[in-house]
Design a protein around this motif. Structure first.
Motif, PDB file in Angstrom:
ATOM      1  N   LEU A 129      14.634  -3.546  32.171  1.00  0.00           N
ATOM      2  CA  LEU A 129      13.961  -4.703  32.765  1.00  0.00           C
ATOM      3  C   LEU A 129      13.110  -4.321  33.974  1.00  0.00           C
ATOM      4  O   LEU A 129      12.205  -5.051  34.363  1.00  0.00           O
ATOM      5  CB  LEU A 129      14.991  -5.765  33.166  1.00  0.00           C
ATOM      6  N   ARG A 130      13.405  -3.175  34.561  1.00  0.00           N
ATOM      7  CA  ARG A 130      12.627  -2.738  35.723  1.00  0.00           C
ATOM      8  C   ARG A 130      11.314  -2.061  35.330  1.00  0.00           C
ATOM      9  O   ARG A 130      10.505  -1.725  36.176  1.00  0.00           O
ATOM     10  CB  ARG A 130      13.468  -1.773  36.569  1.00  0.00           C
ATOM     11  N   LEU A 131      11.136  -1.859  34.020  1.00  0.00           N
ATOM     12  CA  LEU A 131       9.915  -1.183  33.574  1.00  0.00           C
ATOM     13  C   LEU A 131       8.693  -2.052  33.835  1.00  0.00           C
ATOM     14  O   LEU A 131       8.744  -3.278  33.685  1.00  0.00           O
ATOM     15  CB  LEU A 131       9.994  -0.890  32.068  1.00  0.00           C
ATOM     16  N   ASN A 132       7.614  -1.381  34.239  1.00  0.00           N
ATOM     17  CA  ASN A 132       6.330  -2.068  34.352  1.00  0.00           C
ATOM     18  C   ASN A 132       5.598  -1.836  33.029  1.00  0.00           C
ATOM     19  O   ASN A 132       5.363  -0.687  32.655  1.00  0.00           O
ATOM     20  CB  ASN A 132       5.545  -1.460  35.524  1.00  0.00           C
ATOM     21  N   PRO A 133       5.254  -2.913  32.309  1.00  0.00           N
ATOM     22  CA  PRO A 133       4.675  -2.708  30.974  1.00  0.00           C
ATOM     23  C   PRO A 133       3.423  -1.837  30.981  1.00  0.00           C
ATOM     24  O   PRO A 133       3.249  -0.999  30.099  1.00  0.00           O
ATOM     25  CB  PRO A 133       4.368  -4.126  30.495  1.00  0.00           C
ATOM     26  N   ALA A 134       2.562  -1.999  32.001  1.00  0.00           N
ATOM     27  CA  ALA A 134       1.313  -1.217  32.033  1.00  0.00           C
ATOM     28  C   ALA A 134       1.622   0.274  32.140  1.00  0.00           C
ATOM     29  O   ALA A 134       0.997   1.100  31.469  1.00  0.00           O
ATOM     30  CB  ALA A 134       0.458  -1.670  33.210  1.00  0.00           C
ATOM     31  N   ASP A 135       2.619   0.617  32.984  1.00  0.00           N
ATOM     32  CA  ASP A 135       2.995   2.035  33.131  1.00  0.00           C
ATOM     33  C   ASP A 135       3.753   2.520  31.898  1.00  0.00           C
ATOM     34  O   ASP A 135       3.541   3.631  31.420  1.00  0.00           O
ATOM     35  CB  ASP A 135       3.895   2.232  34.370  1.00  0.00           C
ATOM     36  N   ALA A 136       4.649   1.666  31.401  1.00  0.00           N
ATOM     37  CA  ALA A 136       5.513   2.062  30.285  1.00  0.00           C
ATOM     38  C   ALA A 136       4.698   2.413  29.042  1.00  0.00           C
ATOM     39  O   ALA A 136       4.992   3.386  28.346  1.00  0.00           O
ATOM     40  CB  ALA A 136       6.497   0.938  29.972  1.00  0.00           C
ATOM     41  N   ILE A 137       3.639   1.647  28.796  1.00  0.00           N
ATOM     42  CA  ILE A 137       2.820   1.876  27.598  1.00  0.00           C
ATOM     43  C   ILE A 137       2.155   3.249  27.630  1.00  0.00           C
ATOM     44  O   ILE A 137       1.932   3.878  26.609  1.00  0.00           O
ATOM     45  CB  ILE A 137       1.752   0.759  27.470  1.00  0.00           C
ATOM     46  N   ARG A 138       1.883   3.729  28.834  1.00  0.00           N
ATOM     47  CA  ARG A 138       1.147   4.982  28.947  1.00  0.00           C
ATOM     48  C   ARG A 138       2.047   6.209  29.087  1.00  0.00           C
ATOM     49  O   ARG A 138       1.553   7.328  29.252  1.00  0.00           O
ATOM     50  CB  ARG A 138       0.190   4.921  30.140  1.00  0.00           C
ATOM     51  N   TYR A 156      -0.890   2.987  18.804  1.00  0.00           N
ATOM     52  CA  TYR A 156      -0.430   1.981  17.817  1.00  0.00           C
ATOM     53  C   TYR A 156       0.779   1.180  18.319  1.00  0.00           C
ATOM     54  O   TYR A 156       0.830  -0.019  18.232  1.00  0.00           O
ATOM     55  CB  TYR A 156      -0.103   2.580  16.440  1.00  0.00           C
ATOM     56  N   ASN A 157       1.814   1.937  18.778  1.00  0.00           N
ATOM     57  CA  ASN A 157       3.014   1.298  19.331  1.00  0.00           C
ATOM     58  C   ASN A 157       3.655   0.289  18.391  1.00  0.00           C
ATOM     59  O   ASN A 157       4.037  -0.806  18.799  1.00  0.00           O
ATOM     60  CB  ASN A 157       2.708   0.621  20.669  1.00  0.00           C
ATOM     61  N   LEU A 158       3.775   0.662  17.131  1.00  0.00           N
ATOM     62  CA  LEU A 158       4.530  -0.193  16.209  1.00  0.00           C
ATOM     63  C   LEU A 158       6.022   0.109  16.404  1.00  0.00           C
ATOM     64  O   LEU A 158       6.384   1.201  16.852  1.00  0.00           O
ATOM     65  CB  LEU A 158       4.124   0.092  14.764  1.00  0.00           C
ATOM     66  N   ILE A 159       6.842  -0.840  16.036  1.00  0.00           N
ATOM     67  CA  ILE A 159       8.297  -0.614  16.169  1.00  0.00           C
ATOM     68  C   ILE A 159       8.749   0.145  14.913  1.00  0.00           C
ATOM     69  O   ILE A 159       8.624  -0.362  13.792  1.00  0.00           O
ATOM     70  CB  ILE A 159       9.048  -1.948  16.304  1.00  0.00           C
ATOM     71  N   PRO A 160       9.244   1.373  15.102  1.00  0.00           N
ATOM     72  CA  PRO A 160       9.491   2.229  13.931  1.00  0.00           C
ATOM     73  C   PRO A 160      10.593   1.729  12.997  1.00  0.00           C
ATOM     74  O   PRO A 160      10.591   2.087  11.827  1.00  0.00           O
ATOM     75  CB  PRO A 160       9.885   3.576  14.560  1.00  0.00           C
ATOM     76  N   VAL A 161      11.524   0.910  13.522  1.00  0.00           N
ATOM     77  CA  VAL A 161      12.623   0.464  12.646  1.00  0.00           C
ATOM     78  C   VAL A 161      12.245  -0.771  11.831  1.00  0.00           C
ATOM     79  O   VAL A 161      13.039  -1.253  11.024  1.00  0.00           O
ATOM     80  CB  VAL A 161      13.909   0.164  13.454  1.00  0.00           C
ATOM     81  N   MET A 162      11.031  -1.272  12.049  1.00  0.00           N
ATOM     82  CA  MET A 162      10.603  -2.464  11.304  1.00  0.00           C
ATOM     83  C   MET A 162       9.501  -2.088  10.321  1.00  0.00           C
ATOM     84  O   MET A 162       8.721  -1.168  10.557  1.00  0.00           O
ATOM     85  CB  MET A 162      10.080  -3.528  12.274  1.00  0.00           C
ATOM     86  N   THR A 163       9.424  -2.855   9.240  1.00  0.00           N
ATOM     87  CA  THR A 163       8.362  -2.627   8.265  1.00  0.00           C
ATOM     88  C   THR A 163       7.042  -3.131   8.850  1.00  0.00           C
ATOM     89  O   THR A 163       7.024  -3.819   9.880  1.00  0.00           O
ATOM     90  CB  THR A 163       8.643  -3.390   6.964  1.00  0.00           C
ATOM     91  N   GLY A 189       7.743  -1.215  26.768  1.00  0.00           N
ATOM     92  CA  GLY A 189       6.551  -1.650  27.487  1.00  0.00           C
ATOM     93  C   GLY A 189       5.645  -2.465  26.585  1.00  0.00           C
ATOM     94  O   GLY A 189       5.112  -3.509  26.989  1.00  0.00           O
ATOM     95  N   MET A 190       5.505  -2.008  25.324  1.00  0.00           N
ATOM     96  CA  MET A 190       4.667  -2.736  24.373  1.00  0.00           C
ATOM     97  C   MET A 190       5.258  -4.134  24.124  1.00  0.00           C
ATOM     98  O   MET A 190       4.521  -5.133  24.106  1.00  0.00           O
ATOM     99  CB  MET A 190       4.596  -1.937  23.064  1.00  0.00           C
ATOM    100  N   LEU A 191       6.580  -4.188  23.962  1.00  0.00           N
ATOM    101  CA  LEU A 191       7.214  -5.488  23.693  1.00  0.00           C
ATOM    102  C   LEU A 191       6.997  -6.446  24.865  1.00  0.00           C
ATOM    103  O   LEU A 191       6.730  -7.632  24.676  1.00  0.00           O
ATOM    104  CB  LEU A 191       8.713  -5.306  23.432  1.00  0.00           C
ATOM    105  N   VAL A 242      -2.325  -2.142  11.081  1.00  0.00           N
ATOM    106  CA  VAL A 242      -1.153  -3.036  11.235  1.00  0.00           C
ATOM    107  C   VAL A 242      -1.125  -3.573  12.666  1.00  0.00           C
ATOM    108  O   VAL A 242      -0.832  -4.750  12.904  1.00  0.00           O
ATOM    109  CB  VAL A 242       0.164  -2.285  10.907  1.00  0.00           C
ATOM    110  N   ALA A 243      -1.438  -2.682  13.631  1.00  0.00           N
ATOM    111  CA  ALA A 243      -1.432  -3.106  15.039  1.00  0.00           C
ATOM    112  C   ALA A 243      -2.481  -4.204  15.270  1.00  0.00           C
ATOM    113  O   ALA A 243      -2.244  -5.149  16.040  1.00  0.00           O
ATOM    114  CB  ALA A 243      -1.709  -1.916  15.950  1.00  0.00           C
ATOM    115  N   VAL A 244      -3.618  -4.116  14.585  1.00  0.00           N
ATOM    116  CA  VAL A 244      -4.648  -5.163  14.706  1.00  0.00           C
ATOM    117  C   VAL A 244      -4.115  -6.471  14.102  1.00  0.00           C
ATOM    118  O   VAL A 244      -4.257  -7.553  14.686  1.00  0.00           O
ATOM    119  CB  VAL A 244      -5.955  -4.726  14.005  1.00  0.00           C
TER     120      VAL A 244
END
Lengths: 231, 408
Positions: free
Chosen positions: B396-405, A94-101, B298-300, A152-154
């Protein structure tokens, strides 16, 4: 209309001992409005392919063209902006940001795009309504079930009005009921609003819903099967 | 929206952030209060020195500071003092004879600076008369002229009030002359060194003893209504009497002139050291905050948040963290300092003599001012920014593909 064109895609991971060939010459084309699943055993290269399609990882060889743009010819900064404007992501966890609604999680991507606040608020409400969570707009993720969080993620992935959505194992953490519910919503969005969905999945329920199933084995497409809706 | 997220991120781990906030608060409270205390201490020293020892302005013949010879006297000084007393910025002016001399009791003797003063006028310029702890600020004895000495000198000479001392000076002809004086009063200032070195007699008595011209003076001491008027008054007096040496208190006593600015610099260095120490705590906290949010960062990055915005968000978190503690510390330090601006701080009794030896009062009132508070607040913000650099660099050095996992 072709929305993604993948040509001769190779990806080699250089580990300390031996190189790992994750992708070995993938050729694929996705058209607008597809509802496609990429399947295959663990380590077959599904996630690597999805990451490269989304511009999160770079290929060793080959190209990915999205709506006429070779995404790896863009510089790093322009690629990030390209992702923001054209590609939606749904992740397994999911990876939602926990501090946000829930509402803020959906709205945030539009904020990054620089959309006006009024538009953001209206669209957030519309999207959460479309995934059946209008009444949970002010709840934080820890108040939502796994299925609700993935919905929500969708909604978040749709918020940026992307060309397509890449969903990496979106149902892996969900129970059957939540999975069915999520898939129904995504299918409605695909049929009703012509939104392109591309999944990587192990889940047979997703495979059943998909209208195109691409099987990857040892970094190659071993099967690419089109089927009629719901069959 | 990024500001709001950054603020909420600070409070994800309330305990960890609170520890840092409390540390910053205490550090800044100590920094602000100590700065105000030291400024109060130095300002008190300056005001005491002006009021008791050197006055705002001293006027001499040019070169008098290097050569206190009788020939270096200001002719018609009484007329000049009268003129000065008519100038609006001047509260009072008085003339003096200043001679290096010897003073001796029945038991021992020592070298001192003897100053002949007009008591009535001197009381309007300096406040030695308020510092009398024993006896009176001059009184008439039938047998001998009066002398006022410091407490430390009285102890050194083993003498007391109403007892005789002998003062030995050189007269205008270069002859050594002696005079017996009676100790009319003993004073005690906050500067033990001053008390040991300075003896006051009446102008007329010293002039009579040395043959000094009764209308002349070695020195005219001037007290102003306001210390801030010093530069203006010095300008006026230099214009009035270009033939004389007109010295403001900063030149009469250069160490006092630099005291405030030097003390401020020391205190800013002190606050910087506090902030540097806190900086490591903030870096540690921010680093933990980044490393436990690898997946989220990573998600961001994946959804299209560019590196500048990621950096800005982490920097904001660091600034918020330091500024929360910083503001609390500065406000608390400011309020406490403000309270002690109007309420005396009495240093421990055992410190009093030590402070007197170096000329400082053991009773202090803090001095706070808003520019100081703003400078410290700015230093806190800079600390926050600096503390964010390494954690932000890691992010900033994070690779998003690796970070997400990852699992974090």
């Amino acid at each position: 209309m072709n929305i993604i064109e993948i040509r001769n895609l190779h990806k080699v991971y250089n580990t300390t001992h031996v190189p790992v060939y994750a992708l070995n010459g993938i050729h694929l084309i996705f058209k607008e409005g597809e509802f496609a699943a990429i399947v295959g055993p663990s380590g077959s290269g599904k996630t690597t392919l999805l990451n490269i399609m989304g511009g999160l990882d770079e290929p060793t060889q080959g190209s990915v063209t999205v709506a006429g743009t070779d995404i790896f010819s863009l510089g790093q900064r322009r690629l990030i902006d390209f992702r923001l404007q054209h590609i939606g992501f749904v992740f397994q966890a999911y990876n939602l940001i926990p501090v946000m609604t829930a509402g803020e999680n959906v709205e945030f991507i539009m904020h990054l795009q620089g959309r006006p606040r009024a538009e953001r608020i209206t669209r957030t409400r519309e999207l959460l309504t479309s995934v059946g969570l209008a009444d949970r707009i002010n709840d934080r993720p820890n108040k939502l079930s796994g299925g609700q969080q993935q919905r929500v993620a969708v909604a978040r992935a749709l918020a940026s009005k992307p060309r397509f959505i890449l969903a990496d194992e979106p149902t892996a953490n969900l129970d059957s009921r939540s999975t069915e519910n999520l898939l129904d919503i995504m299918e409605q969005l695909n049929i009703g609003e012509h939104i392109t969905f591309i999944f990587s999945t192990h889940d047979p329920r997703v495979v059943r819903k998909a209208r195109r199933v691409i099987t990857i084995e040892d970094g190659k497409v071993s099967q690419d099967q089109e089927k009629s809706s719901g069959s | 929206m990024i500001w709001s997220i950054a603020w909420r991120n600070v409070w994800r781990n309330r305990l960890r952030s609170s520890v840092v906030v409390v540390a910053v608060t205490l550090g800044l409270l100590a920094g602000v209060f100590t700065t105000a205390f030291m400024r109060g201490l130095s300002e008190k020293r300056i005001q005491d020195a002006i009021r008791t020892e050197i006055s705002h302005i001293q006027i001499h013949m040019p070169g008098f500071s290097d050569n206190t010879d009788f020939s270096m006297f200001i002719p018609a000084a009484s007329g000049l003092a009268d003129t000065l007393n008519g100038i609006d910025v001047i509260a009072a002016a008085t003339r003096r004879i200043v001679i290096n001399s010897m003073i001796a009791s029945a038991e021992t003797g020592t070298g001192v600076m003897i100053t002949g003063v007009d008591p009535g006028q001197e009381m309007r310029v300096t406040n030695i008369h308020e510092k009398i702890t024993e006896g009176e600020y001059f009184r008439d004895y039938r047998s001998n002229p009066p002398v006022v000495i410091g407490e430390k000198l009285a102890h050194k000479l083993h003498t007391g009030t109403d007892r005789k001392v002998v003062i030995t000076v050189t007269d205008i002809h270069g002859n050594t002359v002696q005079g017996a004086f009676k100790v009319a009063g003993i004073y005690r200032t906050d500067n033990a060194g001053f008390d040991e070195r300075n003896v006051f007699v009446r102008f007329a008595d010293l002039a009579g003893m040395t043959g000094f011209h009764p209308s002349g003076a070695h020195e005219i001491a001037v007290r102003l209504h306001e210390t801030q008027e010093t530069d203006r008054a010095v300008g006026m007096l230099r214009e009035l009497r270009p033939d004389l040496e007109v010295l403001p208190w900063q030149e009469t006593s250069p160490e006092l002139g630099y005291l405030t600015s030097a003390m401020d610099q020391y205190m800013y260095i002190f606050v910087m050291i506090i902030l540097l120490a806190l900086c490591f705590g903030i870096i540690n906290t921010m680093l933990m905050a980044v490393l436990e949010r690898v997946k989220e960062l990573g998600m961001l990055m994946a959804i299209g948040m560019n590196r500048i915005k990621i950096f800005f968000m982490i920097m904001l978190e660091s600034v918020f963290l330091s500024l929360t503690g910083g503001i609390l510390g500065i406000v608390a330090g400011y309020l406490i300092s403000k309270y002690y601006q109007y309420h005396d701080i009495h240093l421990p009794v055992q410190w009093v003599e030590g402070f007197r030896e170096i000329g400082y009062s053991a009773t202090v009132n803090t001095i706070t001012d808003l520019p100081m508070v703003f400078i410290i607040a700015l230093m806190v913000i800079i600390t926050g920014v600096v503390s964010s650099l390494f954690p932000a660099y890691k992010a900033l050095r994070l690779n998003p593909a690796d970070a997400i996992r990852t699992d974090n």
